[in-house]
Design a protein around this motif. Sequence first.
Motif, PDB file in Angstrom:
ATOM      1  N   PHE A  11       0.706  -1.217   0.126  1.00 23.98           N
ATOM      2  CA  PHE A  11       0.124   0.047  -0.041  1.00 23.98           C
ATOM      3  C   PHE A  11       0.840   1.353  -0.090  1.00 23.98           C
TER       4      PHE A  11
ATOM      5  N   LEU B   8      -0.523  -6.049   5.307  1.00 19.82           N
ATOM      6  CA  LEU B   8      -1.492  -4.873   4.725  1.00 19.82           C
ATOM      7  C   LEU B   8      -1.591  -3.719   5.560  1.00 19.82           C
ATOM      8  N   ILE B   9      -1.851  -4.112   7.112  1.00 16.53           N
ATOM      9  CA  ILE B   9      -2.116  -2.758   7.833  1.00 16.53           C
ATOM     10  C   ILE B   9      -0.767  -2.324   8.121  1.00 16.53           C
ATOM     11  N   SER B  10       0.460  -2.981   8.092  1.00 15.87           N
ATOM     12  CA  SER B  10       1.595  -2.330   8.237  1.00 15.87           C
ATOM     13  C   SER B  10       1.714  -1.298   7.001  1.00 15.87           C
TER      14      SER B  10
ATOM     15  N   ILE C 140      -0.368   0.015   5.267  1.00 18.62           N
ATOM     16  CA  ILE C 140      -1.314   1.142   5.245  1.00 18.62           C
ATOM     17  C   ILE C 140      -0.553   2.242   6.320  1.00 18.62           C
ATOM     18  N   GLY C 141       0.002   1.615   7.592  1.00 18.03           N
ATOM     19  CA  GLY C 141       0.746   2.484   8.478  1.00 18.03           C
ATOM     20  C   GLY C 141       1.517   3.082   7.790  1.00 18.03           C
ATOM     21  N   MET C 142       2.658   2.605   7.045  1.00 14.69           N
ATOM     22  CA  MET C 142       3.551   2.955   6.412  1.00 14.69           C
ATOM     23  C   MET C 142       3.329   4.089   5.465  1.00 14.69           C
TER      24      MET C 142
ATOM     25  N   ALA D   7       9.229  -2.600   8.052  1.00 12.46           N
ATOM     26  CA  ALA D   7       7.866  -2.932   8.217  1.00 12.46           C
ATOM     27  C   ALA D   7       7.167  -4.196   7.780  1.00 12.46           C
TER      28      ALA D   7
ATOM     29  N   ARG E 193      -2.299 -13.121   7.600  1.00  8.88           N
ATOM     30  CA  ARG E 193      -2.362 -12.331   6.386  1.00  8.88           C
ATOM     31  C   ARG E 193      -2.640 -10.982   6.216  1.00  8.88           C
ATOM     32  N   LEU E 194      -3.189 -10.393   7.401  1.00 10.76           N
ATOM     33  CA  LEU E 194      -3.688  -8.764   7.340  1.00 10.76           C
ATOM     34  C   LEU E 194      -2.710  -8.245   7.866  1.00 10.76           C
ATOM     35  N   ALA E 195      -1.676  -8.659   8.744  1.00  7.74           N
ATOM     36  CA  ALA E 195      -0.602  -8.018   9.383  1.00  7.74           C
ATOM     37  C   ALA E 195       0.195  -7.045   8.429  1.00  7.74           C
TER      38      ALA E 195
END
Lengths: 303, 304, 454
Positions: B37, B105-107, B109-111, B92, B101-103
């Motif tokens: 992302f 992706l969230i990371s 988005i955080g980045m 990250a 799996r989602l970790a």
Amino acid sequence: MMQVSNPLLSVAHLSMRFGGLVAVDDLSFDVGRGDITALIGPNGAGKTTVFNCLTGFYKPSQGRIALSHATSAARDIDVLTTSGQRHTRDVFLLERMADFEITRTARVARTFQNIRLFSGMTVLENLIVAQHLTLMRASGVGGLLGLLGAKSYRDAERAAIARAQHWLERINLVDRADDPAGDLPYGDQRRLEIARAMCTNPILLCLDEPAAGLNPRESAQLTQLLRSIRDEDGTSILLIEHDMSVVMDISDHIIVLDYGAKIADGTPQSIRSDPKVIAAYLGVADEEEVRAVSQEISTGLAP
Amino acid sequence: MDVFLQQLVNGLTLGSIYGLIAIGYTMVFGIIGMVNFAHGDVFMLSAMIALILYMALTMFLGLSSLPLIFILVLVGTMVITGLWNWTIERVAYRPLRGSFRLAPLISAIGMSIFLSNLVQIVQGPRNKAAPEFLSGLFHFGPAGADVTVSLKQILIMCVTLSLLGLFWFIVQKTALGRAQRACAQDQRMAALLGIDVDRTISLTFVIGAALAAVAGVLFMIYYGVVNFSDGFIPGVKAFTAAVLGGIGSLPGAVLGGLLIGLIETFWAAYFSSDYKDVAAFSILAITLIFMPSGLLGRPDVEKV
Amino acid sequence: MWKRCEAMTRTNLTHALQEALRTALITAGLCFPLLVLRLEQDSSNQLTLQQRWSWLVFAVIGLSVARFVGLVLQDWRARAPRAEKPIAPTRPQLARAVSIFGLIALFAFPLVVLAFLGPSGSLKWINNYGVQILIYVMLGWGLNIVVGLAGLLDLGYVAFYAVGAYAYALLSTHFGLSFWLCLPLSGLLAATWGVLLGFPVLRLRGDYLAIVTLAFGEIIRLILINWTDVTNGSAGISSIPRITFFGLPFTAADNGFAATFALEFSPIHRTIFLFYLIACLALLTNFITLRLVRLPVGRAWEALREDEIACRALGLNTTRVKLTAFALGAMFAGFAGAFFAVRQNFVNPDSFTFLESATILAIVVLGGMGSQLGVALAAVVMVGGTEILRELDFLKLIFGVNFDPAQYRMLIFGMAMVAIMIWKPRGLISTRTPSLFLKERKNIAASHVGEGRG
Ligand SMILES: Nc1ncnc2c1ncn2[C@@H]1O[C@H](COP(=O)(O)OP(=O)(O)OP(=O)(O)O)[C@@H](O)[C@H]1O
Ligand SMILES: [Mg+2]
């Protein structure tokens, strides 16, 4: 082709192509009512693909798969076929139906070659999910009866738990009912998957390599379980299996596939001595080796 | 006819930029199956770095030779952006490899949030308008039409083509390319065969960032304005391009980028520019619904 | 023995120093143009560069020292004798205790704040912390159904929030419908949208579903911006009717809430009412969700997350199961949207950006997929945490008056998302409580619980 009078399932000219690959090639066979029928063949012969066509996971490229709950004439099936409908009350054309409908209305249940349990749910929950439809009906429109905790719903839930418990007893897993299914040893998982399929109340149970990875003791338990399913529950069984001792032991009827096509079809006795079958398993038609293997098969079978 | 040809040129220019960004998405998805992302923001970061380098070269070093400046800015931006993406992967994403799996992706988005806010803080929220880098127009008119092509557009297409060629060579013909394809197939097996998986993945991120940096430099030159919030929309569109072309497929990413660029410019020219982004997103949705494997992607069979 | 220990320490120290040096070099490379040279428009609007080498020095020193200290601490911790702590799934009783405590704290919060800070001082706390956090709790609980229970990744959840907010805004300003009528309507509209959007997209798997939902979220926002005739574009819809106390307006007028109950008029009354309103709405969604997971619908969601193919083989119509999850999640977002509109009495598309979807998703994942309590905790930590950053004015004493801590809110928010994922990839509460049991309810460890593919 072995003559099956009044077949439960009748597969005709089934073909399944993936691009250029013909996984199932003009396959026809019948499954007898109340029989244990085995589908065998070397790796990659297309057995699982046949199951996937039967249970609606793949749309066959061609062919008809007819299931009749009650005794029905071949004419009924033909009438349904030309009518363009998917099913009548008793006769079902599985190739026209969606996967979930096949389980629901045609009452065909299956297990998978690589076990597919809900591993983060408990053993009990696995068996309750299989009774989804009954419970859904009991929980009323919009789940309102369930939300409000109506008595009719609670009764239905209790009945579902009782049914689950009955199956847990039959597979010897009552003690582990509240453990996650993913925690069970492999053999128990296999049996749990069968019990879960049985909780959908099927008329035909399709098992994809149920004995794979089981030790001899577990295999013996499994054969017992399958016999009891056939005899006590009156559910017919269609079975894919590589373990010849299990197959020859419990099957009433065996169909042999090779490269997607049927090469033999008959009773265990006739299959055992069929040179084509032995050649297919070996990959060559070497007389010597054929004899050696047939020797092996029959000694392995002599109890 | 005039309008059509003109929009064709404009669309191809824009599409080149999308295509370059899309490669970063497609490569990362191909190798670790993750939607990166933050890639759009890496692109924005590179455009900002390009502008700073350009200003620094002209102001502090007093360079005036355009080709020299261009080469220096391009190489400098590619190197620094590559370093950024290398660090991002290291910090990250790598700790989360093979986890839930989602970790990642969230990371990611955080980045993405981190990067855009970092640029906003250190460079300020206002638009940065770059001085004109390259001016000059060509007119050409097949069959009496009058189409204007700016030097910048020619530059963009030439740079895109030549870098794509180079990149294609790297991925097809070198050991790195082979290692990448092996990791994409099966990381464990690749590791057993002696491929340094970590290094291959890191290099993938670096190459993706370098191509995004090329896009960033070209974007800066073409539009002349950079803002900290410029990462999201081009990022999503480039991702759309990657999906349209078939995610995992490199030629698909370029083709998808060109298509998205064309669709957007034609939509804006013939219908309404208000809804051009709606058009791009609708195409994304429609492609995924009716053709989930994209134009050039391999079909994703569901084995039971 | 002691000597060997010392020797080990020395090599480890050298290693840490090397690492710190590497970090310094990399940081210098990363920061060189971006931090050192700042682009500024001068008075004649020409772009110029300002040099700020001090920033580079701070960044390099800060990060390399942090790396060094981190490594040394890690080394020290690794050698300290430590009892192996078994990773036990959280006990149901503990979760219960926390929930009850949370519930009491929730209802006491405005009164306690009011008692300590007085009507004017507590406004900010009840509004920015209480109401704000509760909106996110409610949104998190709604999305939890879709992502946490059904395992469907939805990156455009904010679209349904927007539908709810605009539904209330338009219905109340154009047709003068009351909030209590609009609330269910907004929820229904959002659910309808959920079904409409869900129908085509729900057969997609994995990340594709995420991207299509993201696209739909953006499409809805772009339509809100561009369809000016109805939505008034970016300017948004203002003067949306405010909340009333079942007909009594919160004004200083004679027929107002304060006058009717013989209280001194204060704007805090409305805020407190809004607080309890959103608290009840959130608890209602929570109650419904908790009931549903024990019913066949909810079990089907979780089964879907565990294994969709097995679900189909058991006769579950997975499309319908997904749609119920999608519609219900959308409906809760619609309620929250209507509440948002009545609280702000103004809506515009800026409130419904992708960042909102990302925040809500982060709350769900950080909380632990499927855990209602975890989601609530995560909302408090994430939203409360970023709000707290507005309060750090004392930092000005350290960094000078030009330092504005609020500026760093989102930067820290982004870093926190990364850090928490690395620290706990499965979220704060990752165990699952079974929906029914034969003898004993035992929580299920996260390692067994599926993560969904859709
Ligand atoms: N979805 C699919 N797409 C493409 N090819 C497929 C697909 N499913 C099966 N095949 C191919 O069809 C052939 C038959 O596969 P199938 O799984 O039915 O074999 P099988 O008899 O079950 O073998 P095994 O004993 O190893 O389980 C194989 O060549 C397989 O690769
Ligand atoms: Mg098979």
